[in-house]
Motif scaffolding. Structure first.
Motif, PDB file in Angstrom:
ATOM      1  N   ILE A 131     -87.394 -62.690 -26.812  1.00 47.86           N
ATOM      2  CA  ILE A 131     -86.037 -62.144 -26.696  1.00 47.86           C
ATOM      3  C   ILE A 131     -85.375 -62.672 -25.427  1.00 47.86           C
ATOM      4  O   ILE A 131     -85.946 -62.581 -24.336  1.00 47.86           O
ATOM      5  N   TRP A 140     -82.337 -61.689 -23.262  1.00 42.54           N
ATOM      6  CA  TRP A 140     -81.369 -60.601 -23.150  1.00 42.54           C
ATOM      7  C   TRP A 140     -80.246 -61.010 -22.212  1.00 42.54           C
ATOM      8  O   TRP A 140     -80.494 -61.399 -21.067  1.00 42.54           O
ATOM      9  N   ILE A 156     -87.899 -62.491 -22.293  1.00 44.46           N
ATOM     10  CA  ILE A 156     -89.085 -61.674 -22.553  1.00 44.46           C
ATOM     11  C   ILE A 156     -90.000 -62.470 -23.483  1.00 44.46           C
ATOM     12  O   ILE A 156     -89.608 -62.791 -24.612  1.00 44.46           O
ATOM     13  N   LEU A 191     -93.455 -58.827 -24.631  1.00 45.20           N
ATOM     14  CA  LEU A 191     -92.960 -57.941 -25.698  1.00 45.20           C
ATOM     15  C   LEU A 191     -94.095 -57.042 -26.195  1.00 45.20           C
ATOM     16  O   LEU A 191     -93.920 -55.837 -26.402  1.00 45.20           O
ATOM     17  N   PRO A 245     -83.017 -54.471 -24.099  1.00 39.91           N
ATOM     18  CA  PRO A 245     -84.320 -54.780 -24.686  1.00 39.91           C
ATOM     19  C   PRO A 245     -85.058 -53.539 -25.174  1.00 39.91           C
ATOM     20  O   PRO A 245     -85.797 -53.585 -26.169  1.00 39.91           O
ATOM     21  N   GLN A 246     -84.842 -52.402 -24.490  1.00 39.19           N
ATOM     22  CA  GLN A 246     -85.537 -51.173 -24.897  1.00 39.19           C
ATOM     23  C   GLN A 246     -85.173 -50.747 -26.316  1.00 39.19           C
ATOM     24  O   GLN A 246     -85.939 -50.028 -26.963  1.00 39.19           O
ATOM     25  N   TYR A 286     -87.657 -52.656 -28.210  1.00 38.12           N
ATOM     26  CA  TYR A 286     -88.994 -52.071 -27.988  1.00 38.12           C
ATOM     27  C   TYR A 286     -89.131 -50.776 -28.788  1.00 38.12           C
ATOM     28  O   TYR A 286     -90.177 -50.511 -29.387  1.00 38.12           O
TER      29      TYR A 286
END
Ligand code: 6R9
Length: 691
Positions: A137, A139, A151, A156, A186-187, A190
């Protein structure tokens, strides 16, 4: 009973469907219920753009490959999908492939039903061997000066495993629901993958939705946890997400806790016992979280979407078929190859973000770009600056964004080096040829193929789309079906299939595909009613469509009471129920009207309670009211105070007339003789808001 794949002229003999001569039933000239899409201008669209030899050469599919694969997929779906299902890692391989029924009273859709797998393991763990240090990713934050994050797959894996253990710590287990109300950080990725890892069902709620909309979705899915952030930066402004969530909790009736991501460090209050900081819990949990073994038909997520009633529907997607189809469409539609950088500008709150930011790309081991900001901040060059900075190869956005940027001038595009672009995509609404041409000529410098992808929350992935190395495109047409898709055009009134090549009517899909939605959360009967009752034995898309002499499909817009505002799907009934919830309003009718940038704008006709004055102040108050009830995207653009609404004698509002007036096209109102009070129409015309 296979319908002819019209775009494969050479194969037509294979599929003669024995329907006889139905010339008499042709829909030519039969108006599709609903509005005519404002962008249909048949003459502009005859130009065809063939894939370059170079593109065809390196593509996963050239024309011959596409045709052979398409034919195979229709001829023997079991064999075709049995083979392509192997693109995933299965814990227990399936022995059955397709088991689907569209029969009235027995809508039952199963794919790969005896196989087991884990989606997060497919999107992360299986890539650790070959590409541990590849960026999974990228971001890109709202502000370009804050710097991007890269990431890797290894990182990840660590983030998702911890996040999953935090959810477990909060009591979340297999089959439990988790609502995700996060900005594009990003969360959010996740959180979705952490749910998938432990077999919890996520329901992402777009961060632009209001507290009330959030509460309805939490109650509807009886979620154990709501994941949110302190604030959501967008376009240089911070939305108080946690405050919204606090407000939602006043109306949340389930036993639900809150997990809070620190994004800005803004000032918020945490409620003891109910609210938890993600970073505090993460510090305590183990970094190891083995993926849960899931059945192919276990639900992966619920995503609420608008329909023709006031109540959004919880669309349910399952594990195996969804991921097979999302990853396969991502690979073929965008012609994604290893090492390329893929950017879908959607929000993860919509299905496009689910399938083409997270699941499709990550299942393919891709590098996917996640963007927190907006196209015009700090200026109208932001998209192109990001494309240059990260050498984006595939760029996927909505027509509304293209139209908005087109109006700002070409210099914002020309400033940047866009030579890495290989494929451009659009989604969400019909694209008008002017916007298509600008995208093609100015952004793509006339060299980059455009894929106009037609699909829906319900379909999980692309159903009609060009393939960059295979399909000659026509500006404004979503062209041809993806593998395994059998589109049919029906006469709206009779439901009879139009078997001539040229056809206009409603678009249905004659057979199932792996990422089809399985049910409406908690209401299978409504699932059947909505999609399978109007026309029997097929899936009804709700869209109108035209098939031209070359077998190309052109989506003409919704034929139900759903409108499309800036690519956001909105039920007119939802806006109406928000309006009538205001004490000054006695009745409301909402329709779409052509809007230069948004595609469609929201036009509300409002009748007031006796004694209420129709003032501009009230107009603003009603607009703001809808904004708080649903969210900014639902705010009416125009409100007309109407002493009466045109109704049939049985009390049904004649929306056809309201649409015409909203379009400022009241010369052709059609038959008004069935109205209870024909004179209300004159008043509506005299006081119309769109001139
Ligand atoms: C993916 C997505 C679905 C509705 C759909 C149609 C419209 C989407 C389109 C398009 C013309 C395209 N739509 N893509 N119309 N051309 N390429 O947008 O899902 O939010 O559920 O909306 O959007 O009307 O029925 P969703």
């Amino acid at each position: 009973d296979l319908s002819p794949p019209w775009h494969l002229a050479s194969n037509q003999a294979l599929y003669t469907s024995g329907g006889g001569n139905r010339e008499g039933c042709r829909a030519a000239g039969v108006p599709v219920a609903g509005y005519d899409a404002q962008w249909r201008r048949p003459n502009v669209t005859d130009k065809m753009y063939a894939p370059s030899a170079q593109m065809a050469e390196q593509a996963h599919a050239d024309k011959d490959t596409y045709e052979a694969m398409y034919e195979a997929s229709i001829h023997d779906p079991d064999a075709f999908w049995g083979e392509h299902g192997k693109r995933l890692d299965w814990i227990k391989p399936y022995t059955k492939v397709k088991n689907t029924s569209f029969a009235p009273g027995n809508i039952d859709i199963k794919w790969f039903e005896d196989g087991t797998l884990n989606v997060a393991a497919n999107c992360i763990d299986r890539h650790l061997k070959d590409r541990p240090d590849q960026t999974a990713i990228i971001w890109e934050p709202d502000s370009p000066t804050d710097g991007s994050q890269h990431i890797t797959y290894t990182q990840l894996h660590a983030h998702v495993s911890k996040f999953a253990n935090v959810l477990k710590e909060l009591g979340v287990g297999k089959g439990d629901r988790v609502v995700i109300y996060l900005p594009m950080i990003p969360q959010a990725a996740y959180a979705m993958l952490a749910c998938a890892r432990i077999g919890a069902i996520h329901s992402v709620v777009f961060a632009g939705f209001s507290a009330d909309a959030l509460a309805a979705r939490v109650n509807g899915s009886e979620a154990k946890v709501v994941i949110t952030a302190d604030e959501a930066p967008r376009g240089g402004r911070n939305t108080p997400l946690k405050v919204n969530a606090d407000k939602a909790f006043e109306k949340i009736t389930t036993d639900t806790s809150m997990l809070v991501v620190q994004r800005t460090g803004g000032d918020i209050t945490m409620k003891d016992g109910r609210d938890h900081w993600l970073h505090e819990l993460e510090a305590k949990v183990s970094p190891d979280c083995p993926p849960e073994e899931m059945n192919a038909e276990d639900p992966l997520f619920i995503l609420y979407t608008s329909g023709s009633t006031g109540q959004p529907k919880g669309v349910v997607h399952t594990t195996g078929g969804y991921l097979v189809y999302a990853s396969m469409t991502h690979q073929y539609t965008f012609d994604y190859h290893d090492g390329e950088v893929f950017w879908c500008t959607a929000d993860v709150g919509w299905v496009t973000g689910h399938s083409y930011i997270i699941y499709g790309p990550l299942a393919n081991g891709a590098t996917t770009l996640m963007f927190e900001g907006v196209p015009t901040y700090p200026d109208a060059g932001r998209f192109w600056q990001v494309c240059e900075e990260h050498k984006v190869n595939q760029f996927y956005t909505a027509p509304t964004a293209i139209r908005a940027l087109m109006g700002k001038g070409n210099e914002f595009v020309e400033k940047y080096d866009l030579s890495a672009l290989k494929v451009l995509g659009t989604v969400g609404e019909p694209i008008n040829p002017e916007a298509w041409n600008w995208y093609h000529d100015v952004v793509g410098k006339g060299k980059v193929p455009i894929v106009d992808t037609w699909w829906q929350t319900e379909t999980g992935g692309h159903l009609l789309t060009p393939l960059p190395g295979a399909t000659s495109t026509k500006p404004g047409s979503a062209t041809h079906p993806f593998f395994g898709i059998r589109p049919v055009v029906l006469e709206p009134e009779t439901g009879i299939e139009i078997e001539t090549i040229e056809a206009e009517g409603v678009l249905c899909i004659a057979d199932s595909w792996p990422s089809q939605m399985r049910t409406i959360w908690g209401d299978h009967e409504r699932f059947e009613m909505t999609y399978f009752s109007q026309y029997k034995n097929m899936f009804f898309s709700g869209d109108g469509c035209r098939r031209d002499k070359d077998g190309y499909y052109w989506i003409t817009g919704r034929v139900d009471d759903v409108i499309n505002v800036s690519g956001h799907r909105m039920g007119t009934a939802e806006v109406e129920s928000a309006l009538v919830a205001h004490p000054a309003v006695s009745e409301a009718a909402v329709v779409g009207y052509p809007h230069e940038i948004k595609g469609q704008g929201i036009y509300a006709y409002v009748s007031l309670m006796a004694g209420q004055e129709p003032t501009d102040a009230l107009r603003k108050e009603l607009s703001d009211f809808v904004r708080t009830e649903i969210g900014p995207i639902a705010k009416p653009d125009l409100i007309q105070f109407a002493p009466g609404l045109p109704k049939t004698r049985s009390g049904k509002i004649m929306r056809r007339i309201l649409r015409k007036i909203a379009e400022n096209d009241f010369g052709a109102l059609g038959d008004t003789s069935t109205l209870a009070e024909p004179e209300v129409v004159d008043d509506l015309i005299a006081n119309r808001m769109n001139r």
